[in-house]
Design a protein around this motif. Structure first.
Motif, PDB file in Angstrom:
ATOM      1  N   ILE A  79     -10.698  16.192  17.020  1.00 38.47           N
ATOM      2  CA  ILE A  79     -11.815  16.516  16.135  1.00 38.47           C
ATOM      3  C   ILE A  79     -12.897  17.175  16.977  1.00 38.47           C
ATOM      4  CG2 ILE A  79     -13.574  15.612  14.569  1.00 38.47           C
ATOM      5  CD1 ILE A  79     -11.751  13.126  14.227  1.00 38.47           C
ATOM      6  N   GLU A  80     -13.355  18.344  16.536  1.00 36.05           N
ATOM      7  CA  GLU A  80     -14.476  18.992  17.213  1.00 36.05           C
ATOM      8  C   GLU A  80     -15.767  18.562  16.539  1.00 36.05           C
ATOM      9  OE1 GLU A  80     -16.214  23.381  18.563  1.00 36.05           O
ATOM     10  OE2 GLU A  80     -14.489  23.249  17.193  1.00 36.05           O
ATOM     11  N   ALA A  81     -16.680  17.986  17.322  1.00 35.37           N
ATOM     12  CA  ALA A  81     -17.950  17.501  16.792  1.00 35.37           C
ATOM     13  C   ALA A  81     -18.978  18.619  16.760  1.00 35.37           C
ATOM     14  CB  ALA A  81     -18.462  16.339  17.639  1.00 35.37           C
ATOM     15  N   GLY A  82     -19.779  18.606  15.672  1.00 36.79           N
ATOM     16  CA  GLY A  82     -20.845  19.591  15.534  1.00 36.79           C
ATOM     17  C   GLY A  82     -22.208  18.968  15.753  1.00 36.79           C
ATOM     18  N   ASP A  83     -23.155  19.330  14.905  1.00 40.83           N
ATOM     19  CA  ASP A  83     -24.542  18.891  15.068  1.00 40.83           C
ATOM     20  C   ASP A  83     -24.689  17.388  14.855  1.00 40.83           C
ATOM     21  OD1 ASP A  83     -25.232  21.524  15.485  1.00 40.83           O
ATOM     22  OD2 ASP A  83     -25.749  21.888  13.383  1.00 40.83           O
ATOM     23  N   VAL A  84     -25.688  16.823  15.538  1.00 41.35           N
ATOM     24  CA  VAL A  84     -25.997  15.409  15.372  1.00 41.35           C
ATOM     25  C   VAL A  84     -26.710  15.200  14.036  1.00 41.35           C
ATOM     26  CG1 VAL A  84     -27.215  13.419  16.325  1.00 41.35           C
ATOM     27  CG2 VAL A  84     -26.210  15.120  17.858  1.00 41.35           C
ATOM     28  N   LEU A  85     -26.301  14.154  13.308  1.00 38.06           N
ATOM     29  CA  LEU A  85     -26.900  13.804  12.018  1.00 38.06           C
ATOM     30  C   LEU A  85     -27.953  12.717  12.218  1.00 38.06           C
ATOM     31  CD1 LEU A  85     -23.544  13.668  10.020  1.00 38.06           C
ATOM     32  CD2 LEU A  85     -25.201  15.545  10.068  1.00 38.06           C
ATOM     33  N   PRO A  86     -28.833  12.492  11.231  1.00 37.22           N
ATOM     34  CA  PRO A  86     -29.863  11.446  11.368  1.00 37.22           C
ATOM     35  C   PRO A  86     -29.302  10.064  11.685  1.00 37.22           C
ATOM     36  CG  PRO A  86     -30.365  12.865   9.521  1.00 37.22           C
ATOM     37  CD  PRO A  86     -29.007  13.278  10.005  1.00 37.22           C
ATOM     38  N   SER A  87     -28.080   9.773  11.226  1.00 33.69           N
ATOM     39  CA  SER A  87     -27.465   8.465  11.468  1.00 33.69           C
ATOM     40  C   SER A  87     -27.014   8.273  12.905  1.00 33.69           C
ATOM     41  CB  SER A  87     -26.258   8.288  10.539  1.00 33.69           C
ATOM     42  OG  SER A  87     -25.292   9.301  10.813  1.00 33.69           O
ATOM     43  N   GLY A  88     -26.913   9.367  13.658  1.00 29.19           N
ATOM     44  CA  GLY A  88     -26.353   9.307  15.001  1.00 29.19           C
ATOM     45  C   GLY A  88     -24.919   9.805  15.055  1.00 29.19           C
ATOM     46  N   ALA A  89     -24.262   9.908  13.891  1.00 29.48           N
ATOM     47  CA  ALA A  89     -22.945  10.531  13.826  1.00 29.48           C
ATOM     48  C   ALA A  89     -23.104  12.048  13.966  1.00 29.48           C
ATOM     49  CB  ALA A  89     -22.260  10.179  12.507  1.00 29.48           C
ATOM     50  N   HIS A  90     -21.978  12.733  14.073  1.00 29.46           N
ATOM     51  CA  HIS A  90     -21.989  14.194  14.162  1.00 29.46           C
ATOM     52  C   HIS A  90     -21.267  14.786  12.959  1.00 29.46           C
ATOM     53  CE1 HIS A  90     -23.119  14.776  18.564  1.00 29.46           C
ATOM     54  NE2 HIS A  90     -23.022  13.451  18.442  1.00 29.46           N
ATOM     55  N   ALA A  91     -21.731  15.946  12.522  1.00 30.59           N
ATOM     56  CA  ALA A  91     -20.958  16.686  11.537  1.00 30.59           C
ATOM     57  C   ALA A  91     -19.629  17.095  12.162  1.00 30.59           C
ATOM     58  CB  ALA A  91     -21.723  17.917  11.075  1.00 30.59           C
ATOM     59  N   VAL A  92     -18.578  17.140  11.357  1.00 25.83           N
ATOM     60  CA  VAL A  92     -17.280  17.599  11.850  1.00 25.83           C
ATOM     61  C   VAL A  92     -17.241  19.122  11.767  1.00 25.83           C
ATOM     62  CG1 VAL A  92     -14.801  17.657  11.408  1.00 25.83           C
ATOM     63  CG2 VAL A  92     -16.035  15.493  11.279  1.00 25.83           C
ATOM     64  N   ARG A  93     -17.008  19.757  12.907  1.00 28.01           N
ATOM     65  CA  ARG A  93     -16.887  21.209  12.908  1.00 28.01           C
ATOM     66  C   ARG A  93     -15.486  21.637  12.486  1.00 28.01           C
ATOM     67  NH1 ARG A  93     -19.522  23.820  17.946  1.00 28.01           N
ATOM     68  NH2 ARG A  93     -21.334  23.212  16.706  1.00 28.01           N
TER      69      ARG A  93
END
Length: 475
Positions: free
Chosen positions: A160-174
């Motif tokens: 899985i390629e991670a994208g931008d950091v979300l407010p929760s601390g998770a990352h969007a999936v690229r």
């Protein structure tokens, strides 16, 4: 409505990559590899904190239903539901059905965590923090997967390629990447923003069902019909067969995770393995000063960097390096550590040969709702078994057309009915059951009952059992 996480444990797999211990009828999640607990029991233990988790929903199949119930009982783990799939339709259907059940049991806004029953995970602060991050992301409407920080360029996992950091601390999936070639895996490892796809998820039920409706409506339709037509049978919820058969055979990744705009990944550095091969068992095991992982019933002399397990005879390995030696009661596998990914090909070959096909299907030890048995010796017109019966359990009232049986108690106390006569047998006492005679065996004691059964006759198959009464609904 609950404010806790509802764990969904998928326990219907029939993996054989850990042959000869793992077989189609006794897969790796239900066997004891090194320690005293099975992988399924470890999964139950990880969701045992009742301040954080509700009792688990287990999704499995008809063949494993009593294994699930008994291993949960051994651990003292209460379950919300044991959902039985009449036919396998991959993870999308299993998760969809479990989500519908979770909504009925815990409220339509419940948050579920989907876990495999056969993974090795070290529960530490890193693991707990990853769960908290996933919970925050799921509560924010994301469909969350756990991405494991890769330690080497393995080709057996999706990435899985991670994208931008979300407010929760998770990352969007690229993007999701299929199992790569080794050079591509090495490039992703060097890039540092790629993670192994663990197959663990966290969803808010309403968001999951909405995304299924948008991207896999036939899966959701089948799940709703399967649950609405389900029948409660003892501790089990049997999904409607005709409904689930109509579901597409598709994974949750293909059904929604690769299509949704709401996918998020929690980068996770906790220790994790899917134990998909014997070398992964060696890597996660407790290695001695010679880098060996060994079970009881083994002796290693001058041997290094090896895995040696025996659930049968005592195994001695001398002056070898980087080998895998695994012995069950009826088969032994020996191979180089670097070739342990090829066990699946070995199993395919054995399964294609009539003389060895049963070695891939049936394990010498078979579990039943009352306990189980181990085949000790088989010959012409006779068979010897070790039978074990759990405290308070009883076998069905039954008879056989083609065999007689001799029972010798070696541990505990047996209550035996033969015809119209019932009696207690204690250690070193025996009884004879003639062909065609109605009989029953039960354990009235507080400890496990063990006995040796000698069968003699013209046919000794398990299908020569005519049940007239059974507390597990099999008559």
């Amino acid at each position: 409505m609950t404010t806790k996480i509802v764990p969904i444990i998928l326990a219907g797999g029939r993996g054989t990559r850990l042959w000869p211990l793992s077989r189609a009828t006794a897969p790796k999640q239900f066997i004891r590899l090194i320690g005293n607990r099975t992988l399924f029991q470890d999964a139950l233990e990880r969701v045992s904190d009742r301040t954080f988790y509700e009792p688990a929903i287990i999704v499995t199949n008809e063949e494993f239903r009593f294994l699930v119930a008994e291993q949960a009982r051994e651990l003292g783990s209460d379950l919300s539901s044991i959902v039985l799939e009449p036919v396998a339709r991959n993870t999308a259907a299993a998760i969809a059905c479990a989500a519908v059940v979770a909504a009925e049991n815990f409220g339509e806004n419940a948050i579920i965590q989907v876990l495999a029953s056969d993974h090795e995970i070290v529960v530490d602060e890193t693991y707990r923090n990853a769960n908290l991050t996933a919970l925050a992301a799921a509560a924010d409407g994301k469909l969350v997967t756990f991405g494991i920080t890769p330690t080497e360029p393995l080709t057996g996992y999706g990435y899985i390629e991670a994208g931008d950091v979300l407010p929760s601390g998770a990352h969007a999936v690229r993007r999701f990447v299929e199992k790569p070639a080794r050079n591509a895996a090495a490039e992703m490892l060097a890039a540092g923003r790629y993670y192994w796809n663990s197959g663990m998820f966290m969803f808010a039920v309403p968001m999951l069902l909405a995304e299924l409706e948008s991207h896999a409506s036939e899966v959701l339709k089948a799940a709703n019909l399967a649950v609405s037509g389900a029948v409660q049978d003892l501790d089990f919820l049997r999904l409607d067969r005709s409904a689930i058969e109509k579901s597409p055979d598709i994974s949750i990744d293909y059904a929604i995770m690769e299509r949704t705009s709401r996918a998020a990944v929690v980068p996770s550095a906790f220790k994790w393995s899917d134990l998909g091969s014997w070398d992964s068992v060696w890597k996660t095991g407790a290695q001695d000063e010679s880098d060996n992982v060994a079970s009881v019933n083994t002796t290693l002399l001058g041997t290094r960097s090896s895995l040696v397990i025996s659930q049968g005879p005592h195994v001695v390995v001398g002056s070898l390096e980087n080998v895998v030696v695994v012995a069950s009661e009826d088969a032994v596998y020996v191979g180089r550590m670097e070739d342990s990914q090829e066990v699946g090909q070995v199993v395919k070959h054995l399964g294609s040969v009539p003389a060895t096909s049963s070695l891939t299907e049936v394990h010498p030890t078979c579990y039943r709702p009352w306990g189980g048995y181990t085949s000790v010796l088989t010959g012409d017109r006779f068979q010897v078994k070790r039978i074990f019966v759990s405290p308070g359990k009883k076998l069905s009232l039954q008879k056989h057309h083609h065999r007689s049986e001799h029972w010798i108690v070696v541990k505990g106390t047996a209550e035996v009915t033969v015809g119209n006569t019932a009696k207690l047998l204690r250690e070193n006492e025996s009884i004879y059951v003639p062909v065609g005679e109605i009989h029953r065996l039960s354990n009235p004691g507080k400890i496990m009952l063990e006995l040796i059964e000698v069968q003699t006759g013209s046919y000794l198959g398990e299908d020569d059992i005519i049940r007239t009464a059974d507390e597990f609904g099999r008559s």
